[in-house]
Design an enzyme around this catalytic site. Sequence first.
Site, PDB file in Angstrom:
ATOM      1  N   THR A  95      -4.797   0.874   7.176  1.00  0.00           N
ATOM      2  CA  THR A  95      -4.215  -0.224   6.382  1.00  0.00           C
ATOM      3  C   THR A  95      -4.100   0.248   4.928  1.00  0.00           C
ATOM      4  O   THR A  95      -3.125   0.879   4.566  1.00  0.00           O
ATOM      5  CB  THR A  95      -5.043  -1.516   6.521  1.00  0.00           C
ATOM      6  OG1 THR A  95      -6.427  -1.235   6.245  1.00  0.00           O
ATOM      7  CG2 THR A  95      -4.906  -2.100   7.921  1.00  0.00           C
TER       8      THR A  95
ATOM      9  N   LYS B 266     -11.184   3.500  10.527  1.00  0.00           N
ATOM     10  CA  LYS B 266     -10.383   3.141   9.361  1.00  0.00           C
ATOM     11  C   LYS B 266     -11.227   2.222   8.493  1.00  0.00           C
ATOM     12  O   LYS B 266     -12.146   1.550   8.941  1.00  0.00           O
ATOM     13  CB  LYS B 266      -9.069   2.466   9.766  1.00  0.00           C
ATOM     14  CG  LYS B 266      -9.182   1.184  10.559  1.00  0.00           C
ATOM     15  CD  LYS B 266      -9.479  -0.089   9.796  1.00  0.00           C
ATOM     16  CE  LYS B 266      -8.553  -0.330   8.647  1.00  0.00           C
ATOM     17  NZ  LYS B 266      -8.952  -1.599   7.921  1.00  0.00           N
TER      18      LYS B 266
ATOM     19  N   THR C  74     -16.455  -3.004   6.482  1.00  0.00           N
ATOM     20  CA  THR C  74     -15.156  -3.380   7.034  1.00  0.00           C
ATOM     21  C   THR C  74     -14.468  -2.188   7.625  1.00  0.00           C
ATOM     22  O   THR C  74     -14.063  -1.295   6.931  1.00  0.00           O
ATOM     23  CB  THR C  74     -14.247  -3.977   5.984  1.00  0.00           C
ATOM     24  OG1 THR C  74     -13.130  -4.482   6.654  1.00  0.00           O
ATOM     25  CG2 THR C  74     -13.808  -3.082   4.948  1.00  0.00           C
TER      26      THR C  74
ATOM     27  N   GLU D 151     -11.214   1.893  -1.907  1.00  0.00           N
ATOM     28  CA  GLU D 151     -10.094   1.526  -2.780  1.00  0.00           C
ATOM     29  C   GLU D 151     -10.439   1.816  -4.237  1.00  0.00           C
ATOM     30  O   GLU D 151     -11.380   1.255  -4.797  1.00  0.00           O
ATOM     31  CB  GLU D 151      -9.766   0.045  -2.581  1.00  0.00           C
ATOM     32  CG  GLU D 151      -9.153  -0.224  -1.218  1.00  0.00           C
ATOM     33  CD  GLU D 151      -9.099  -1.686  -0.847  1.00  0.00           C
ATOM     34  OE1 GLU D 151      -8.504  -1.980   0.211  1.00  0.00           O
ATOM     35  OE2 GLU D 151      -9.640  -2.522  -1.583  1.00  0.00           O
TER      36      GLU D 151
ATOM     37  N   ASN E 258      -6.600  -4.697  -5.394  1.00  0.00           N
ATOM     38  CA  ASN E 258      -7.000  -5.955  -4.776  1.00  0.00           C
ATOM     39  C   ASN E 258      -6.424  -7.187  -5.468  1.00  0.00           C
ATOM     40  O   ASN E 258      -6.443  -8.277  -4.902  1.00  0.00           O
ATOM     41  CB  ASN E 258      -8.529  -6.032  -4.695  1.00  0.00           C
ATOM     42  CG  ASN E 258      -9.047  -5.163  -3.567  1.00  0.00           C
ATOM     43  OD1 ASN E 258      -8.987  -5.536  -2.410  1.00  0.00           O
ATOM     44  ND2 ASN E 258      -9.537  -3.977  -3.923  1.00  0.00           N
TER      45      ASN E 258
ATOM     46  N   THR F 295      -3.543 -12.543   0.922  1.00  0.00           N
ATOM     47  CA  THR F 295      -3.524 -13.133   2.248  1.00  0.00           C
ATOM     48  C   THR F 295      -2.259 -13.952   2.427  1.00  0.00           C
ATOM     49  O   THR F 295      -2.044 -14.535   3.446  1.00  0.00           O
ATOM     50  CB  THR F 295      -4.741 -14.063   2.465  1.00  0.00           C
ATOM     51  OG1 THR F 295      -4.775 -15.041   1.425  1.00  0.00           O
ATOM     52  CG2 THR F 295      -6.026 -13.280   2.474  1.00  0.00           C
TER      53      THR F 295
END
Length: 390
Positions: A139, A165, A176, A262, A385, A390
Site C-alpha cells: 500500500t 507489507k 499494522t 512512512e 499521513n 479514509t
Amino acid sequence: MIKQVEIDVLNIGIKQNTADAVCMKIPDGSTLAMVTTKNKFAAAPVVISKDNLQNNIIKYIFVNSGNANACTGIIGHNNAQQYARKLAAKLSCKSEEILIFSTGIIGKQLPMNNILSSLHNCNLVFKSTWEEASQAIMTTDKYNKYIHKKMTIQGQQITVNAICKGAGMIEPNMATMLAYLEINIKLSKSAINKLIKHVVDNSFNRISVDGDMSTNDSFVIIATADTETIDYDVDLTSFALLKKNITKICQDLSKMIIADGEGATKIIEIDVNNAQSENQAKKIAFAIANSNLVKTAMFGCDPNWGRILAKMGSVNVDLDITKITLLINNHMIFSRGEIDRRCNHDVLEQSMQNKEIFLNINLNSGRSRFKALCSDLSHEYVDTNSKYTT
C-alpha cells in the site's frame, strides 16, 4: 510431487494498471496457524477468516490491497462474503475454505462491480512468484518485503518463503501489516500454534512506527508437509531450533517494516535490560518507542537523553533513577541520577548521523529484558499521513 503453495497475482479493479490481489493455493495436508489484530473494530475479512480457519480445512488464501474493507458495516461484510463465494465458484471449493484479507484505505466500500467482473474473467494459472505476491500486497510501502531462506535441521533441508507489507499504522498488537510464511515441513496443529505465538511475540509484536493499531493485521504460517522426517512434537531440540530460525526470519521482516516506515530515516533499537519483569521492560520500551518527542529528537540527530528519561518517569512502574544507566550508541550519557561527565559529546553527536540508533537502558533492578524497534518521526511522515485519507 513437491507440496508447495502455488500463487497467482492479478488485478481485480481496485488499483489501476497494477496487481492488487494475490491468490494462494494451499497443498492438501497442510496445517495453518493465524494471528490477527486485537483491534476491537477488526475488518470484515479478519472476522470472516478467523471463523473459517476455526471450522474448515483451508484450501486457498486471497488477499487484496488498496482497500481495507474496514469500518464498512454490514454492506462491507456482505461484500466480502459475496466475492468469497464468487472466488469459491471459480476455484470449485466452498467459500468457507478460503481465508480472505484486505489492506488499504479504511471506510470505503469495495468496488464490487470491478471485483466480481475481474474474478469472473480471470484465468487463475498459479504461475506467479512469492516476490510478485509481495509487490501486489503493498500500500504505502516504498518497497516489497520478501525473504527466501533454506536451513537444515537434523539433516532435514527446510525451505521458507515469507512476505509482508506495512509502513504506517504500525504498533502491536500486531503492528499494522499482513504477513504470510510458507515452510515445507509437517507440523501438527499444536506445534504450529506454539510456533506462531513464539514468533509473533518475539518479532512483529516488538515494533512501532506510530503507535497506532490497524484494523486488518494478520499473519499466517502455512506448513505444507512436503517433508515429514522430524516429529516436532517429540523432538523438542529440533523444535527449539525451528522456532529460533523462523523467529529470526520474522525479525528481519519486522526490521524491513521499520526501515520502510512512512517518512522513516532511522531505525531505533530500544533495549531495556535488568528489569524487575519483562512486562516492566516492555512498558518502558514502548513508552519510549511511541514518544513523539524522542522520535523527533532522533530525526534531528539529537541525543536528547532528557526526553528519554522524562518518558521513562511517566510510566506507571517502580523505578529508581539512581540505579539507571542510559547508553546511546554505546556512549554512557546518564548514570547515578545525572548526566555522565565522562561522555564524549562530540563523538556521541557524530554517531547520531547513523541510520541505526541504539538505546541501551539498564534498570539494575532485576534480570528481565525486552527489546523493541521503532522509527523516527519526520516531516515526510506528517506530510504522507495528512494526505492519506479514509
